[in-house]
Design an enzyme around this catalytic site. Structure first.
Site, mmCIF file in Angstrom:
data_model
loop_
_atom_site.group_PDB
_atom_site.id
_atom_site.type_symbol
_atom_site.label_atom_id
_atom_site.label_comp_id
_atom_site.label_asym_id
_atom_site.label_seq_id
_atom_site.Cartn_x
_atom_site.Cartn_y
_atom_site.Cartn_z
ATOM 1 N N CYS A 294 0.300 2.140 -2.053
ATOM 2 C CA CYS A 294 0.890 3.415 -2.464
ATOM 3 C C CYS A 294 1.512 4.031 -1.207
ATOM 4 C CB CYS A 294 -0.160 4.325 -3.094
ATOM 5 S SG CYS A 294 -1.486 4.802 -1.966
ATOM 6 N N ARG A 295 1.587 5.340 -1.139
ATOM 7 C CA ARG A 295 2.176 5.989 0.029
ATOM 8 C C ARG A 295 1.258 5.893 1.241
ATOM 9 N NH1 ARG A 295 1.652 10.790 2.143
ATOM 10 N NH2 ARG A 295 0.622 11.656 0.324
#
Length: 103
Positions: A66-67
């Site tokens: 993800c981020r």
């Protein structure tokens, strides 16, 4: 679930013929740039996320990001609950990624 550093993650993906890269960010984040060959399934879709991962092949090895690494860790835990044996979290997420990114 296993947390992997970027170096570990990159090496395992490269050596794994059964690897699937899974991006669990929002579609908007995904469009801004993603790791090549990644499939996007947004974890924020709740039941929709669970429905989508249920369609995946449980015999594959999933490399999840993800981020920053928090949502992907959560996604790996959910996948484990759904019967996936191999889900690997990219620590630091795409924010710390210095490999190739597609747009």
């Amino acid at each position: 679930m296993k947390n992997l550093t970027q170096d570990q993650w990159s090496k395992e993906v490269a050596d794994d013929k059964n690897a699937v890269i899974l991006d669990v960010r929002t579609e908007e984040e995904f469009i801004e740039g993603y790791i090549p060959t990644a499939t996007n399934i947004d974890i924020y879709k709740g039941q929709g996320f669970l429905d989508e991962i249920e369609k995946l092949d449980k015999s594959k090895n999933y490399y999840v990001y993800c981020r920053s690494g928090a949502r992907s860790a959560q996604a790996c835990a959910l996948m484990k609950q759904q019967g996936f044996d191999s889900a690997y979290n990219l620590m630091g997420g795409i924010t710390d990624w210095d490999g190739e990114i597609e747009k």
